[in-house]
Design an enzyme around this catalytic site. Structure first.
Site, PDB file in Angstrom:
ATOM      1  CG  ASN A 247      -2.128   0.883   1.051  1.00 23.11           C
ATOM      2  OD1 ASN A 247      -2.263   1.553   0.024  1.00 23.11           O
ATOM      3  ND2 ASN A 247      -3.011   0.881   2.030  1.00 23.11           N
TER       4      ASN A 247
ATOM      5  CG  HIS B 258     -11.954  -3.415  10.281  1.00 23.07           C
ATOM      6  ND1 HIS B 258     -10.994  -2.651   9.667  1.00 23.07           N
ATOM      7  CD2 HIS B 258     -11.323  -4.528  10.694  1.00 23.07           C
ATOM      8  CE1 HIS B 258      -9.822  -3.270   9.712  1.00 23.07           C
ATOM      9  NE2 HIS B 258      -9.998  -4.405  10.320  1.00 23.07           N
TER      10      HIS B 258
ATOM     11  NE  ARG C 285      -9.748  -2.276  13.463  1.00 22.09           N
ATOM     12  CZ  ARG C 285      -8.988  -1.746  12.518  1.00 22.09           C
ATOM     13  NH1 ARG C 285      -7.750  -2.208  12.314  1.00 22.09           N
ATOM     14  NH2 ARG C 285      -9.451  -0.785  11.744  1.00 22.09           N
TER      15      ARG C 285
ATOM     16  CE1 TYR D  10      -6.619   1.336  12.578  1.00 20.14           C
ATOM     17  CE2 TYR D  10      -5.890   2.125  10.435  1.00 20.14           C
ATOM     18  CZ  TYR D  10      -6.404   1.123  11.243  1.00 20.14           C
ATOM     19  OH  TYR D  10      -6.699  -0.084  10.690  1.00 20.14           O
TER      20      TYR D  10
ATOM     21  CG  ASP E 225      -4.653  -1.456  14.695  1.00 19.57           C
ATOM     22  OD1 ASP E 225      -4.700  -1.800  13.502  1.00 19.57           O
ATOM     23  OD2 ASP E 225      -3.591  -1.189  15.299  1.00 19.57           O
TER      24      ASP E 225
ATOM     25  CG  HIS F 230      -2.508   2.073  12.881  1.00 17.50           C
ATOM     26  ND1 HIS F 230      -1.810   2.842  12.000  1.00 17.50           N
ATOM     27  CD2 HIS F 230      -3.025   1.074  12.159  1.00 17.50           C
ATOM     28  CE1 HIS F 230      -1.903   2.340  10.780  1.00 17.50           C
ATOM     29  NE2 HIS F 230      -2.649   1.262  10.840  1.00 17.50           N
TER      30      HIS F 230
ATOM     31  CD  GLU G 188      -3.940  -4.830  14.585  1.00 19.12           C
ATOM     32  OE1 GLU G 188      -5.107  -5.224  14.755  1.00 19.12           O
ATOM     33  OE2 GLU G 188      -3.494  -4.520  13.471  1.00 19.12           O
TER      34      GLU G 188
ATOM     35  CD  GLU H 191      -1.291  -3.864  10.345  1.00 17.01           C
ATOM     36  OE1 GLU H 191      -2.285  -4.402  10.874  1.00 17.01           O
ATOM     37  OE2 GLU H 191      -1.359  -2.785   9.738  1.00 17.01           O
TER      38      GLU H 191
ATOM     39  NE  ARG I 209      -3.064  -7.556  13.008  1.00 12.96           N
ATOM     40  CZ  ARG I 209      -4.007  -7.593  12.068  1.00 12.96           C
ATOM     41  NH1 ARG I 209      -4.710  -8.695  11.873  1.00 12.96           N
ATOM     42  NH2 ARG I 209      -4.246  -6.545  11.309  1.00 12.96           N
TER      43      ARG I 209
ATOM     44  CG  HIS J 258      -2.495  -7.003   7.660  1.00 15.38           C
ATOM     45  ND1 HIS J 258      -1.570  -6.435   6.818  1.00 15.38           N
ATOM     46  CD2 HIS J 258      -3.448  -6.077   7.869  1.00 15.38           C
ATOM     47  CE1 HIS J 258      -1.949  -5.198   6.531  1.00 15.38           C
ATOM     48  NE2 HIS J 258      -3.066  -4.966   7.163  1.00 15.38           N
TER      49      HIS J 258
ATOM     50  CG  ASP K 171      -3.836  -2.324   2.697  1.00 11.68           C
ATOM     51  OD1 ASP K 171      -4.736  -2.071   3.517  1.00 11.68           O
ATOM     52  OD2 ASP K 171      -2.688  -2.684   3.018  1.00 11.68           O
TER      53      ASP K 171
ATOM     54  CD  GLU L  39      -7.427  -6.608   9.437  1.00  7.17           C
ATOM     55  OE1 GLU L  39      -6.237  -6.929   9.545  1.00  7.17           O
ATOM     56  OE2 GLU L  39      -7.803  -5.414   9.388  1.00  7.17           O
TER      57      GLU L  39
ATOM     58  CD1 TRP M 269      -2.082   7.885   9.697  1.00 10.31           C
ATOM     59  CD2 TRP M 269      -1.631   5.853   8.891  1.00 10.31           C
ATOM     60  NE1 TRP M 269      -3.252   7.377   9.209  1.00 10.31           N
ATOM     61  CE2 TRP M 269      -3.017   6.138   8.709  1.00 10.31           C
ATOM     62  CE3 TRP M 269      -1.142   4.625   8.466  1.00 10.31           C
ATOM     63  CZ2 TRP M 269      -3.899   5.227   8.106  1.00 10.31           C
ATOM     64  CZ3 TRP M 269      -2.014   3.710   7.871  1.00 10.31           C
ATOM     65  CH2 TRP M 269      -3.369   4.052   7.698  1.00 10.31           C
TER      66      TRP M 269
HETATM   67  C1  CS2 Z   1      -4.623  -1.911   9.838  1.00 12.81           C
HETATM   68  C2  CS2 Z   1      -4.434  -1.808   8.358  1.00 12.81           C
HETATM   69  O1  CS2 Z   1      -6.051  -3.692   9.307  1.00 12.81           O
HETATM   70  C3  CS2 Z   1      -5.303  -3.221  10.169  1.00 12.81           C
HETATM   71  O2  CS2 Z   1      -5.078  -3.725  11.258  1.00 12.81           O
HETATM   72  O3  CS2 Z   1      -3.480  -1.744  10.591  1.00 12.81           O
HETATM   73  O4  CS2 Z   1      -5.639  -1.348   7.825  1.00 12.81           O
HETATM   74  C4  CS2 Z   1      -3.318  -0.878   7.899  1.00 12.81           C
HETATM   75  O5  CS2 Z   1      -3.593   0.429   8.333  1.00 12.81           O
HETATM   76  C5  CS2 Z   1      -3.263  -0.926   6.388  1.00 12.81           C
HETATM   77  O6  CS2 Z   1      -3.103  -2.269   5.985  1.00 12.81           O
HETATM   78  C6  CS2 Z   1      -2.113  -0.081   5.866  1.00 12.81           C
HETATM   79  O7  CS2 Z   1      -2.036  -0.204   4.475  1.00 12.81           O
HETATM   80 MG    MG Z   2      -3.426  -3.000  12.240  1.00 10.88          MG
END
Ligand code: CS2
Ligand code: MG
Length: 402
Positions: free
Chosen positions: A37, A122, A147, A159, A210, A212, A236, A262, A283, A312, A316, A339, A402
């Site tokens: 991504n 999600h 989540r 996020y 998450d 993040h 996470e 991830e 992950r 993960h 993407d 996920e 991020w």
């Molecule tokens: C995130 C992802 O799914 C998750 O747990 O951390 O959406 C992540 O932000 C994206 O894969 C980044 O491309």
């Molecule tokens: Mg994540």
């Protein structure tokens, strides 16, 4: 059997994907996902310019030797671009193997270890109430794990939450957008979200969150402890994981289970986290983790330390990765949770697949290989458009994760 052709496709049915198609002299072809991504063309070029010439003439059944050749033979090891490219080759070769032997991939990886693959959805919202309604909607759809990510009072964006409601797609066309972050506002808000969710939904549904990569270890320990009354299935990416020993501070501070990985592209990124039992779920995915060949090894290593998988599975990662991951998930003893962010209808049209969702489980289907195809003609209708993930800055302008 010999590899006679390998081609890379970049398309954008709603978001960018990179796909590798390897064809053999017997007409059997295999498909691999090479999507990274925000850096898609780097992987496409790595494959086309440096990997594909080395594949022609090779026996596609030699998955282990080809993996070693691409990993150690490149001299420059690891890294998300290299490992995503190697993953695409590995998954495509396993797809060919399954098709040539007339077997669904899971039968080549150890056979079924469970009836179905438990997945988490999600739920996102601009505030606690909207997020709770989304949790309710996904429970209604049959998900056993959800989540939850909500907007944070005082922050314009955060996020996991779509700006204008609807599904969340972090990559945006044009140059990276800049978000403003406040750890304090976030940490004061999250426990309130999960208190409200437990009051409304009780203890049965698995709830996840998450962070993040945004907290320091001691802050993650504090958040984990504040969330203990709400018994999360996992917290996470609590902190960036380059400093693996940093997770000792989190472990010392909380019993909330931790999921990480991830962004990892090798088991070496998780070796200390696993061997010191600093995490509970790994992950890493078959996409960024180097493919099925290394992920089987990573899962076996994790199993020794009571660590389960939690692959993960964001949008993407293309349907090819979802398909391959479900075969992997089905066939390992220490599967934890998968996920599941459903792709858009146009993405599903470009990538027709055998997998399906039923009663909280995903099933990979039983067709030979990983069960995902690629409609080249349709893909051409969705040309690539550069897109970036956002960038995060603290309120004082400091660049943040991020
Ligand atoms: C995130 C992802 O799914 C998750 O747990 O951390 O959406 C992540 O932000 C994206 O894969 C980044 O491309
Ligand atoms: Mg994540």
């Amino acid at each position: 059997m010999k590899i006679v052709d390998a081609r890379v496709f970049v398309c954008s049915p709603g978001r960018n994907f990179v796909t590798l198609k390897i064809t053999t002299d017997e007409g059997i072809y295999g498909l691999g996902d090479a999507t990274l991504n925000g850096r898609e063309l780097a992987v496409a070029s790595y494959l086309s310019e440096h990997v594909v010439p080395c594949l022609i003439g090779r026996d596609p059944f030699e998955t282990e030797d080809i993996w070693q050749y691409l990993y150690r033979g490149a001299y420059w090891r690891k890294g998300p671009v290299t490992m995503t490219a190697i993953s695409a080759v590995d998954v495509a070769l396993w797809d060919i193997k399954g098709k040539a032997l007339g077997q669904p991939l899971y039968n080549l990886l150890g056979g079924r270890c469970r009836e179905g693959v438990t997945v988490y959805a999600h739920a996102t919202g601009r505030d606690i109430e909207e997020t709770a309604d989304e949790v309710a909607r996904h429970i209604e759809l049959g998900y056993r794990a959800v989540r939850a990510q909500s907007g944070v009072p005082g922050l314009a964006s955060t996020y996991g939450v779509a700006k204008h409601g609807g599904t969340y797609e972090p990559a945006e066309r044009g140059l990276p957008t800049e978000h403003v972050w406040s750890t304090g506002k976030y940490m004061r808000h999250v426990p309130k979200l999960f208190e409200a969710l437990r009051v409304r939904f009780g203890d049965d549904v698995h709830l996840l969150h998450d962070a993040h990569h945004r907290l320091k270890p001691i802050e993650a320990a504090r958040l984990g402890r504040d969330l203990e009354p709400y018994r999360l299935f996992w917290l996470e990416d609590p902190t960036p994981a380059e400093l693996q020993e940093g997770f000792r501070l989190i472990r010392q501070g909380t019993t909330t289970p931790i999921a990480v990985g991830e962004v990892f592209d090798s088991i070496w990124d998780a070796k200390q986290l696993i061997s010191e039992q600093l995490i509970d779920y790994l992950r890493m995915s078959v996409l960024h983790g180097g493919g099925i060949t290394p992920m089987k090894k990573a899962a076996a290593f994790a199993h020794m330390y009571h660590v389960q998988t939690g692959c993960h599975g964001a949008t993407d990662l293309s349907p090819i990765t979802m398909g391959a991951a479900l075969h992997f998930d089905l066939s390992i003893p220490n599967f934890g949770l998968q996920e599941h962010m459903p792709h858009t209808p146009e993405t599903d049209e470009v990538f027709p697949h055998a997998y399906y969702f039923e009663n909280g489980y995903m099933h990979p289907g039983d067709v030979p290989g990983h069960g995902v195809d690629f409609n080249e003609a349709l893909a051409e209708k969705y040309p690539y458009q550069r897109a970036y993930l956002p960038v995060n800055r603290r309120e004082d302008g400091t660049l943040w994760d991020w």
